[in-house]
Motif scaffolding. Structure first.
Motif, PDB file in Angstrom:
ATOM      1  N   GLY A 159       0.927  -1.205   0.042  1.00  0.00           N
ATOM      2  CA  GLY A 159       0.116  -0.115   0.029  1.00  0.00           C
ATOM      3  C   GLY A 159       0.896   1.262   0.069  1.00  0.00           C
ATOM      4  O   GLY A 159       2.197   1.241  -0.154  1.00  0.00           O
ATOM      5  N   ASP A 160       0.557   2.294   0.160  1.00  0.00           N
ATOM      6  CA  ASP A 160       1.106   3.635   0.323  1.00  0.00           C
ATOM      7  C   ASP A 160       1.815   3.643   1.482  1.00  0.00           C
ATOM      8  O   ASP A 160       1.898   4.935   2.205  1.00  0.00           O
ATOM      9  N   LEU A 161       2.585   2.793   1.965  1.00  0.00           N
ATOM     10  CA  LEU A 161       3.458   2.609   2.939  1.00  0.00           C
ATOM     11  C   LEU A 161       5.089   2.427   2.631  1.00  0.00           C
ATOM     12  O   LEU A 161       5.224   1.802   1.702  1.00  0.00           O
ATOM     13  N   GLU A 162       5.955   3.058   3.568  1.00  0.00           N
ATOM     14  CA  GLU A 162       7.333   2.561   3.452  1.00  0.00           C
ATOM     15  C   GLU A 162       7.775   2.290   4.801  1.00  0.00           C
ATOM     16  O   GLU A 162       7.671   3.041   5.734  1.00  0.00           O
ATOM     17  N   ILE A 163       8.801   1.463   5.073  1.00  0.00           N
ATOM     18  CA  ILE A 163       9.614   1.181   6.220  1.00  0.00           C
ATOM     19  C   ILE A 163      10.550   2.013   6.291  1.00  0.00           C
ATOM     20  O   ILE A 163      11.278   2.556   5.245  1.00  0.00           O
ATOM     21  N   ILE A 164      10.649   2.693   7.431  1.00  0.00           N
ATOM     22  CA  ILE A 164      11.952   3.665   7.666  1.00  0.00           C
ATOM     23  C   ILE A 164      13.153   2.563   8.167  1.00  0.00           C
ATOM     24  O   ILE A 164      12.741   2.067   9.111  1.00  0.00           O
ATOM     25  N   GLY A 165      14.107   3.023   7.629  1.00  0.00           N
ATOM     26  CA  GLY A 165      15.297   2.087   7.762  1.00  0.00           C
ATOM     27  C   GLY A 165      15.392   0.628   7.206  1.00  0.00           C
ATOM     28  O   GLY A 165      14.535   0.425   6.253  1.00  0.00           O
ATOM     29  N   PRO A 166      16.331  -0.069   7.545  1.00  0.00           N
ATOM     30  CA  PRO A 166      16.234  -1.401   6.708  1.00  0.00           C
ATOM     31  C   PRO A 166      15.095  -2.358   7.139  1.00  0.00           C
ATOM     32  O   PRO A 166      14.686  -2.270   7.891  1.00  0.00           O
ATOM     33  N   SER A 167      15.048  -3.287   6.126  1.00  0.00           N
ATOM     34  CA  SER A 167      14.071  -4.340   6.265  1.00  0.00           C
ATOM     35  C   SER A 167      14.406  -5.477   6.935  1.00  0.00           C
ATOM     36  O   SER A 167      13.731  -6.381   7.384  1.00  0.00           O
TER      37      SER A 167
END
Ligand code: GAL
Length: 746
Positions: free
Chosen positions: A692-700
């Motif tokens: 969706g329109d989301l992003e993880i901040i930092g490493p996955s």
């Protein structure tokens, strides 16, 4: 200044800067980023402290109608680290020094109808001419446009600032607000008016006054008016009001201005701090505004959450060490009743003439920007732990007193017997560790001030580098960390020669290689960088009344081989229960009461001193700590003999975030055993992903720190309604992937 248009979205960003970038159309079609932004995302630790020292360019294309270009255009930057040159449509507008101060530029003469481009050449080097730089500093400052940018379209005259000054007698304020009016036209006869509304939005008071508005920038103070029947702002009941002001010419509204205020008296006296006449001990933490990976570039929700956390852990104060902080954080302090000591940027070093000019500019910016926050009780007008410089600090004090006679000044030193130019002698007292036997914590004020008479005095840091602790440190270390905090808190509460104390510090933070543990982290927090509490934080939280919240937090892993073969006792339990009962080897090994080692605390930790003589002769069993209030069991903490990973516990900060701006949601992940206790030493990697329109901040891919980790997800601003999902997997554990939903609302 009304009609604030938030300009956080849709910027172009590139490393470096060249004249070419000022040419029309240079950025057209280039990828877009949104604010808050950092020039470079960093790993959690072990990166070069120079990684964000660079020149970079931000550009924004914007449209203005012909009508708008007839009006005055002002752009406002709430925080750009650390220097910028501003250009509009290729022309140089101005520049600003200092990464923590608000700056504004009028760009009326540079804009045109239709397309416009604004370019910022941002320098995030640690420049000698800008505080806090020029020598070593124990924190990172990152780089970029990391706070909001706002645009205002205004009439020829507008209210650029409003200082809502008042005197208070019981619940009646004599208000004499000072307006700063900016008039680009000729002098005119106008009217200033304000309406004061309460929390519910009901009008409490109104006043208006005619004036002649001269050309240029002028200050106008309204006649004193009595406002009776006010509900005061206090730490327990932080009542707030809103002032809706406007300026008109012959009945035509020219501008409006809104500020939030609170009514209270604050007095810093040699025997303590008085809030609304009531003696109030300040128990606070120092706060750096940095977060993992993105440094300073975290927006409203995260800023507010830090204040909430401090309140939840029972603090009534915070020092914005070592600089001015986000208005979102300060707003939340106002709402929660946290007392704020705000200070100008600096760390140990005083630079040359240009540097000193910026120091004076910072004092002004701090007070002009944050004057109306009722939570602020003290202005810090020295560069933290710098040497005496009477010439400079006489000036900083004079500016502060002129701009704000209602508040005291302080200035943080490590010097004893230093020139006392402020109203409060503020001192970083780390003496706990230096004292043999560790039975003497914090010096008496006269030992520090060397003055033969008492003065208002406050401890602005303790602990910090004298006892850094990692969440996964040996239990003995975590135990001692908790004890030290408890001893110092007890001393703070007991003493009558200090307004209070601030502990160093709330959150672990990234720093230079000169400081910290060598991995670019100072582990000085009572929370880690992910805002997860260490045991010491629970000690503070357990000082609450049990009516508010029952706390039972043993400071132990309850494992026989963790404490250098000493067995598991003695261990502390941070609790506000009357007493506890402890079970080991399947049986009760005693009832324990609050320890007398922390005299002065409302709820001293309980020390479990059971002498386990049979140590290796009996098989180990599940354990239990039961907390009692009024003779009844009210809380229980169980430990497993055969602890194994049983659950991945996830706390989600919110179910809904905004899709109209970059909003965030924090997820806290705990690897828990069958009784829900964190598996403190687990290093199993986790994988995070978002749809969706989301992003993880930092490493996955990350490994937990001390059995937990947290991460933030940010919205990709589309302005649309939608649903995103976040996936969390503990790799190769056989545990099912967790899928969490997050609604996005415009
Ligand atoms: C102080 C300083 C803080 C921090 C702390 C570590 O001297 O003011 O910024 O470095 O030491 O304990």
């Amino acid at each position: 200044m009304e009609n604030r248009r938030n300009w956080n979205l849709n910027w172009h960003f590139t490393e470096g800067f060249s004249e070419e970038m000022l040419k029309e159309g240079h950025f057209s079609g280039a990828p877009l980023i949104h604010l808050p932004h950092t020039v470079k995302e960093l790993p959690y630790n072990y990166f070069s402290h120079d990684a964000t020292q660079m020149i970079s360019t931000y550009a924004k294309e914007f449209e203005l109608s012909a009508e708008e270009t007839e009006k005055r255009a002002v752009v406002e930057f709430e925080g750009v680290m650390t220097y910028y040159d501003l250009f509009v449509n290729g022309s140089f507008v101005g520049s600003h020094k200092g990464g923590y101060s608000r700056s504004r530029f009028e760009i009326t003469d540079f804009v045109r109808p239709g397309n416009n481009t604004m370019v910022l050449m941002v320098d995030s080097h640690e420049r000698e001419d800008i505080p806090p730089f020029g020598f070593v500093i124990d924190y990172l400052t990152y780089g970029g446009i990391y706070r909001d940018v706002n645009f205002y379209s205004l009439n020829k005259a507008f209210i650029s600032d409003l200082y809502f000054r008042y005197d208070l007698e019981e619940t009646t304020a004599s208000a004499y607000p000072e307006f700063v009016v900016d008039n680009s036209g000729a002098a005119f006869d106008g009217t200033l008016r304000y309406v004061l509304t309460d929390r519910e939005g009901s009008t409490v008071f109104e006043a208006e006054q005619d004036l002649t508005v001269p050309a240029g920038i002028s200050h106008f103070t309204m006649e004193k008016k009595e406002i009776p029947g006010l509900k005061l702002w206090d730490t327990d009941e932080p009542n707030l009001y809103t002032v809706h002001a406007d300026l008109s010419e012959n009945g035509n509204r020219m501008d409006g201005h809104e500020v939030r205020v609170g009514f209270r008296t604050m007095a810093c006296k040699p025997d303590g701090f008085y809030l609304n006449g009531r003696y109030t001990k300040i128990v606070g933490m120092d706060r750096h505004q940095s977060y993992p990976y993105v440094g300073y570039a975290m927006g409203k929700r995260a800023q507010r959450a830090d204040a909430d956390l401090l309140k939840q852990y029972n603090f009534n104060g915070v020092r914005t060490s070592h600089y001015m902080q986000s208005r979102y954080f300060l707003d939340r302090c106002d709402e929660l009743g946290l007392l704020v000591f705000e200070e100008i940027p600096g760390w140990g070093h005083i630079g040359g003439e240009e540097f000193k000019k910026v120091v004076l500019q910072d004092v002004r910016a701090m007070i002009e920007t944050d004057f109306n926050h009722p939570s602020i009780f003290l202005w810090g007008v020295r560069l933290n732990e710098s040497m005496d410089d009477d010439e400079l600090y006489t000036k900083t004090n004079a500016i502060a007193h002129e701009l704000d006679p209602s508040r005291c000044t302080g200035g943080v030193r490590y010097l004893q017997g230093s020139s006392f130019l402020e109203d409060v002698y503020t001192y970083n007292d780390f003496c706990h560790a230096d004292d043999p036997g560790l039975d003497h914590v914090q010096l008496d004020q006269h030992e520090v001030t060397k003055l033969p008479y008492p003065v208002p005095y406050m401890v602005t840091e303790y602990m910090g580098h004298t006892y850094p602790v990692k969440p996964f440190d040996n239990e003995k270390k975590l135990d001692e960390h908790t004890r030290r905090h408890a001893r110092i808190l007890a001393r703070t509460l007991a003493r009558r020669d200090a307004l209070g104390s601030f502990g160093w510090c709330a959150f672990d933070y990234n720093t230079h290689g000169d400081c910290g543990s060598g991995d670019k982290i100072c582990y000085h927090g009572i929370f880690d960088m992910f805002r997860i509490p260490k045991y010491a934080a629970w000690m503070y939280r357990s000082q609450k009344s049990p009516e508010e919240e029952i706390i039972l937090q043993p400071v132990t892993n309850f494992a026989r081989g963790e404490k250098d073969l000493d067995g598991i006792t003695p261990f502390l339990v941070a609790t506000n229960c009357d007493y506890i009962e402890v079970y080991m080897y399947g049986e009760s090994v005693g009832i324990y009461y609050p320890s007398d080692k922390f005299f002065g605390l409302p709820h001293p930790p309980i020390e479990v001193t059971f002498n386990d003589k049979t140590f290796w002769n009996r098989p180990w069993q599940d354990g239990k700590v039961i907390g009692y209030l009024n003779g009844k069991p009210v809380a229980e903490y169980r430990y497993a003999r055969d602890a194994y990973l049983a659950e991945l516990r996830v706390l989600q900060e919110t179910k809904v975030i905004s899709s109209s701006e970059v909003d965030t949601c924090r997820f806290e992940v705990t690897f828990a055993d069958q009784y829900g206790n964190p598996c403190n030493f687990i290093n199993t990697p986790l994988h995070f992903s978002a749809e969706g329109d989301l992003e993880i901040i930092g490493p996955s891919y990350v490994s937990p720190v001390g059995g937990h980790i947290a991460f933030w997800v940010r919205s990709i601003p589309t302005g649309k309604k939608g649903t995103g999902t976040v996936h969390i997997t503990a790799l190769e554990t056989g545990m099912p992937e967790q899928v969490l939903k997050l609604e996005l609302e415009p």
